[in-house]
Scaffold this motif. Structure first.
Motif, PDB file in Angstrom:
ATOM      1  N   SER A  27      38.016  52.587  48.226  1.00 41.77           N
ATOM      2  CA  SER A  27      36.605  52.837  47.913  1.00 41.77           C
ATOM      3  C   SER A  27      35.989  51.749  47.036  1.00 41.77           C
ATOM      4  CB  SER A  27      36.468  54.188  47.210  1.00 41.77           C
ATOM      5  OG  SER A  27      37.238  54.219  46.026  1.00 41.77           O
ATOM      6  N   GLY A  28      36.605  50.584  47.008  1.00 45.01           N
ATOM      7  CA  GLY A  28      36.068  49.499  46.198  1.00 45.01           C
ATOM      8  C   GLY A  28      37.071  48.385  46.046  1.00 45.01           C
ATOM      9  N   ILE A  29      36.921  47.627  44.972  1.00 49.12           N
ATOM     10  CA  ILE A  29      37.801  46.487  44.689  1.00 49.12           C
ATOM     11  C   ILE A  29      38.344  46.626  43.279  1.00 49.12           C
ATOM     12  CG2 ILE A  29      37.859  43.995  44.270  1.00 49.12           C
ATOM     13  CD1 ILE A  29      35.836  43.697  46.555  1.00 49.12           C
ATOM     14  N   VAL A  30      39.656  46.443  43.132  1.00 50.10           N
ATOM     15  CA  VAL A  30      40.316  46.482  41.827  1.00 50.10           C
ATOM     16  C   VAL A  30      40.745  45.060  41.466  1.00 50.10           C
ATOM     17  CG1 VAL A  30      42.255  47.397  40.505  1.00 50.10           C
ATOM     18  CG2 VAL A  30      41.147  48.827  42.237  1.00 50.10           C
ATOM     19  N   VAL A  31      40.265  44.572  40.304  1.00 51.92           N
ATOM     20  CA  VAL A  31      40.686  43.255  39.828  1.00 51.92           C
ATOM     21  C   VAL A  31      41.734  43.443  38.728  1.00 51.92           C
ATOM     22  CG1 VAL A  31      38.542  42.098  40.447  1.00 51.92           C
ATOM     23  CG2 VAL A  31      38.746  43.160  38.198  1.00 51.92           C
ATOM     24  N   GLU A  32      42.550  42.440  38.507  1.00 51.82           N
ATOM     25  CA  GLU A  32      43.706  42.562  37.618  1.00 51.82           C
ATOM     26  C   GLU A  32      43.324  43.018  36.214  1.00 51.82           C
ATOM     27  OE1 GLU A  32      47.482  39.880  35.988  1.00 51.82           O
ATOM     28  OE2 GLU A  32      46.060  39.052  37.427  1.00 51.82           O
ATOM     29  N   ASN A  33      42.292  42.423  35.652  1.00 51.76           N
ATOM     30  CA  ASN A  33      41.794  42.835  34.339  1.00 51.76           C
ATOM     31  C   ASN A  33      40.322  42.457  34.251  1.00 51.76           C
ATOM     32  OD1 ASN A  33      41.601  40.031  33.392  1.00 51.76           O
ATOM     33  ND2 ASN A  33      43.839  40.110  33.248  1.00 51.76           N
ATOM     34  N   ASN A  34      39.710  42.699  33.093  1.00 51.81           N
ATOM     35  CA  ASN A  34      38.264  42.473  32.997  1.00 51.81           C
ATOM     36  C   ASN A  34      37.907  41.100  32.438  1.00 51.81           C
ATOM     37  OD1 ASN A  34      38.829  42.820  30.249  1.00 51.81           O
ATOM     38  ND2 ASN A  34      36.928  43.940  29.864  1.00 51.81           N
ATOM     39  N   SER A  35      38.785  40.128  32.632  1.00 47.80           N
ATOM     40  CA  SER A  35      38.464  38.765  32.204  1.00 47.80           C
ATOM     41  C   SER A  35      37.258  38.256  32.988  1.00 47.80           C
ATOM     42  CB  SER A  35      39.650  37.827  32.444  1.00 47.80           C
ATOM     43  OG  SER A  35      39.835  37.604  33.832  1.00 47.80           O
ATOM     44  N   VAL A  36      36.578  37.269  32.433  1.00 45.63           N
ATOM     45  CA  VAL A  36      35.391  36.711  33.086  1.00 45.63           C
ATOM     46  C   VAL A  36      35.726  36.229  34.493  1.00 45.63           C
ATOM     47  CG1 VAL A  36      33.719  34.827  33.019  1.00 45.63           C
ATOM     48  CG2 VAL A  36      34.222  36.118  30.934  1.00 45.63           C
ATOM     49  N   ASP A  37      36.812  35.488  34.632  1.00 46.92           N
ATOM     50  CA  ASP A  37      37.185  34.953  35.946  1.00 46.92           C
ATOM     51  C   ASP A  37      37.446  36.062  36.957  1.00 46.92           C
ATOM     52  OD1 ASP A  37      36.947  32.379  35.024  1.00 46.92           O
ATOM     53  OD2 ASP A  37      39.095  32.067  34.703  1.00 46.92           O
ATOM     54  N   ASN A  38      38.143  37.102  36.526  1.00 50.37           N
ATOM     55  CA  ASN A  38      38.460  38.194  37.448  1.00 50.37           C
ATOM     56  C   ASN A  38      37.218  38.976  37.848  1.00 50.37           C
ATOM     57  OD1 ASN A  38      41.266  37.919  37.841  1.00 50.37           O
ATOM     58  ND2 ASN A  38      41.694  38.878  35.872  1.00 50.37           N
ATOM     59  N   MET A  39      36.323  39.225  36.890  1.00 57.15           N
ATOM     60  CA  MET A  39      35.105  39.956  37.227  1.00 57.15           C
ATOM     61  C   MET A  39      34.232  39.142  38.190  1.00 57.15           C
ATOM     62  SD  MET A  39      35.446  42.870  35.843  1.00 57.15           S
ATOM     63  CE  MET A  39      33.828  43.497  36.283  1.00 57.15           C
ATOM     64  N   VAL A  40      34.139  37.845  37.951  1.00 58.83           N
ATOM     65  CA  VAL A  40      33.371  36.977  38.854  1.00 58.83           C
ATOM     66  C   VAL A  40      33.992  36.992  40.248  1.00 58.83           C
ATOM     67  CG1 VAL A  40      32.730  34.590  39.357  1.00 58.83           C
ATOM     68  CG2 VAL A  40      32.464  35.485  37.039  1.00 58.83           C
ATOM     69  N   ASN A  41      35.321  36.949  40.296  1.00 55.52           N
ATOM     70  CA  ASN A  41      36.015  36.980  41.586  1.00 55.52           C
ATOM     71  C   ASN A  41      35.735  38.281  42.326  1.00 55.52           C
ATOM     72  OD1 ASN A  41      37.937  36.124  43.615  1.00 55.52           O
ATOM     73  ND2 ASN A  41      39.381  37.574  42.713  1.00 55.52           N
TER      74      ASN A  41
ATOM     75  N   GLY B 190      31.568  53.122  50.574  1.00 47.77           N
ATOM     76  CA  GLY B 190      30.738  54.131  49.929  1.00 47.77           C
ATOM     77  C   GLY B 190      31.085  55.537  50.404  1.00 47.77           C
ATOM     78  N   LYS B 191      31.318  55.693  51.692  1.00 47.55           N
ATOM     79  CA  LYS B 191      31.720  56.992  52.230  1.00 47.55           C
ATOM     80  C   LYS B 191      33.071  57.417  51.673  1.00 47.55           C
ATOM     81  CE  LYS B 191      29.145  56.900  56.589  1.00 47.55           C
ATOM     82  NZ  LYS B 191      29.243  56.917  58.079  1.00 47.55           N
ATOM     83  N   ASN B 192      33.971  56.454  51.545  1.00 47.40           N
ATOM     84  CA  ASN B 192      35.287  56.753  50.968  1.00 47.40           C
ATOM     85  C   ASN B 192      35.154  57.182  49.508  1.00 47.40           C
ATOM     86  OD1 ASN B 192      36.462  56.037  53.388  1.00 47.40           O
ATOM     87  ND2 ASN B 192      37.092  53.994  52.703  1.00 47.40           N
ATOM     88  N   SER B 193      34.203  56.577  48.815  1.00 50.74           N
ATOM     89  CA  SER B 193      33.968  56.911  47.418  1.00 50.74           C
ATOM     90  C   SER B 193      33.513  58.370  47.292  1.00 50.74           C
ATOM     91  CB  SER B 193      32.890  55.979  46.848  1.00 50.74           C
ATOM     92  OG  SER B 193      33.224  55.523  45.569  1.00 50.74           O
ATOM     93  N   ARG B 194      32.594  58.773  48.139  1.00 49.41           N
ATOM     94  CA  ARG B 194      32.115  60.160  48.114  1.00 49.41           C
ATOM     95  C   ARG B 194      33.263  61.126  48.437  1.00 49.41           C
ATOM     96  NH1 ARG B 194      27.996  63.627  46.270  1.00 49.41           N
ATOM     97  NH2 ARG B 194      28.170  65.521  47.522  1.00 49.41           N
ATOM     98  N   LYS B 195      34.102  60.734  49.405  1.00 47.25           N
ATOM     99  CA  LYS B 195      35.254  61.565  49.756  1.00 47.25           C
ATOM    100  C   LYS B 195      36.195  61.701  48.563  1.00 47.25           C
ATOM    101  CE  LYS B 195      37.632  63.823  52.884  1.00 47.25           C
ATOM    102  NZ  LYS B 195      37.114  65.055  53.527  1.00 47.25           N
ATOM    103  N   LEU B 196      36.378  60.608  47.824  1.00 43.29           N
ATOM    104  CA  LEU B 196      37.184  60.627  46.608  1.00 43.29           C
ATOM    105  C   LEU B 196      36.639  61.673  45.634  1.00 43.29           C
ATOM    106  CD1 LEU B 196      38.118  57.376  44.566  1.00 43.29           C
ATOM    107  CD2 LEU B 196      37.669  59.570  43.489  1.00 43.29           C
TER     108      LEU B 196
END
Length: 379
Positions: free
Chosen positions: A317-331, A348-354
């Motif tokens: 239902s989305g994208i998980v980045v390794e941590n909230n560093s600037v580079d990772n968030m930009v990626n 988005g549909k998967n998110s609602r199902k979640l």
């Protein structure tokens, strides 16, 4: 059952109070007789302007030490079957009740000690040390004295069992729920808001919530400021004051809004962001905003923290980045830009199902009531 629900301080318009009030409502609708009692100081009570909005609640003016005697007196004067203590402070102020045979259920919203460490960072001072000793005492006493511990996340259960030696039989999973009807896509104001903010034809990333250290907002803003792309816009809602909008980065700050307006701003966004830092405190937490994000049927960009990251991966239902560093968030932001509209809609549909599978208050309520029944049977 006759249940005494304990809250420290007066009601506030925040996630903590929403959980407390919803839990009390669930218990009442199940047929239990619930007294919701607020223990608060005199000045706090006198400055609380919304007393008339809570006609069925009881406000007990007390001191930091007097609360234990008043709590014991209330238990002796009324034949309660169970005490439901909201938060670590609520549980600690309820410990005098152990002199009776009334079971104590501790709803552990988060870890006070770890939140303290996150708030102070590497700074060491007398206030930190004093709070550390207090919170350490509270943690030990609450975990030992409670008959049952309500945990908002699976990560919390794992941590308490592995690191604190709490029996799995003593803990139950009751996460933060969401009103699936209230938090759903609204189109009536979306076009108007887009026009007002000049956001038509843009991929809009949004964050709605507080600016506390555990939210990771500083890193998020720093990430946004490195991006120059006219096809993307960023909306950050929840600050105390309206910042100067910076057209260069298509970054818009909206000050704190009313609760009923939140779904309008969620609806405006294509992707919602959860940029929390990696820390034990955030690992164990269950952000209410995540339940709301998913209920809105929006893809989520999140750092790899807590149950939220696990669920985003599980439901795609989305994208998980390794941590909230600037580079990772930009990626992560760039990854979303390269996703096709069809795939974005599917996320988005998967998110609602979640949300329907994990956060529906009806499901949360069933888990809660099972826990209360178990506690009553084991007393």
């Amino acid at each position: 059952m006759k249940i005494l629900s304990i809250h420290i301080s007066t009601p506030e318009n925040n996630a903590e109070w929403w959980r407390i009030s919803n839990i009390a409502k669930i218990m009442e609708e199940a047929g239990h007789d619930v007294d919701l009692v607020h223990y608060c100081g005199k000045s706090k009570y006198e400055n609380f302007k919304e007393k008339n909005d809570f006609p069925n609640d009881k406000f007990i003016i007390t001191s930091q030490f007097g609360v234990y005697f008043k709590h014991l007196k209330i238990l002796k004067e009324n034949k309660y079957d169970l005490v439901y203590a909201n938060t670590g402070a609520g549980a600690f102020c309820s410990l005098s009740g152990k002199l009776t045979k009334v079971p104590l259920v501790f709803d552990m919203h988060g870890d006070l000690l770890q939140e303290l460490f996150l708030r102070y960072g590497n700074s060491v001072n007398s206030k930190l040390l004093a709070n550390y000793l207090l919170f350490k005492t509270m943690e030990y006493a609450n975990l030992k004295a409670s008959n049952e511990i309500i945990c908002v996340s699976n990560r919390m259960i794992d941590y308490l069992h592995t690191n604190k030696g709490v029996s799995l039989d003593k803990m139950d999973y009751v996460t933060n729920g969401v009103d699936l009807e209230f938090f759903s896509q609204r189109n009536d104001k979306t076009h108007e808001l887009k026009q007002d903010l000049d956001l038509e034809e843009k991929l809009i990333f949004g964050y709605v919530g507080g600016f506390q250290s555990w939210q990771g907002i500083d890193n998020l803003i720093n990430s946004i400021l490195t991006i120059e792309d006219d096809e993307i816009a960023f909306l950050i809602v929840g600050g105390q004051e309206k910042h100067d909008n910076t057209a260069k980065n298509n970054l818009f700050f909206i000050p704190t809004i009313k609760r009923h307006e939140v779904p309008d701003y969620y609806s405006l966004c294509d992707v919602l962001m959860l940029p929390r830092p990696s820390h034990l405190a955030t690992e164990m937490a269950a952000p209410t905003k995540f339940a709301e994000y998913t209920s809105m049927g929006k893809p989520v960009l999140t750092s790899n923290v807590g149950d939220a990251a696990d669920l985003v991966n599980k439901y795609n239902s989305g994208i998980v980045v390794e941590n909230n560093s600037v580079d990772n968030m930009v990626n992560g932001i760039n990854q979303f830009k390269n996703i096709t509209p069809i795939k974005l809609k599917k996320m988005g549909k998967n998110s609602r199902k979640l949300a329907e599978n994990e956060f529906d208050w009806n499901l949360v309520g069933k888990n809660l009531l099972k826990s209360l029944e178990k506690t009553q049977n084991n007393k």
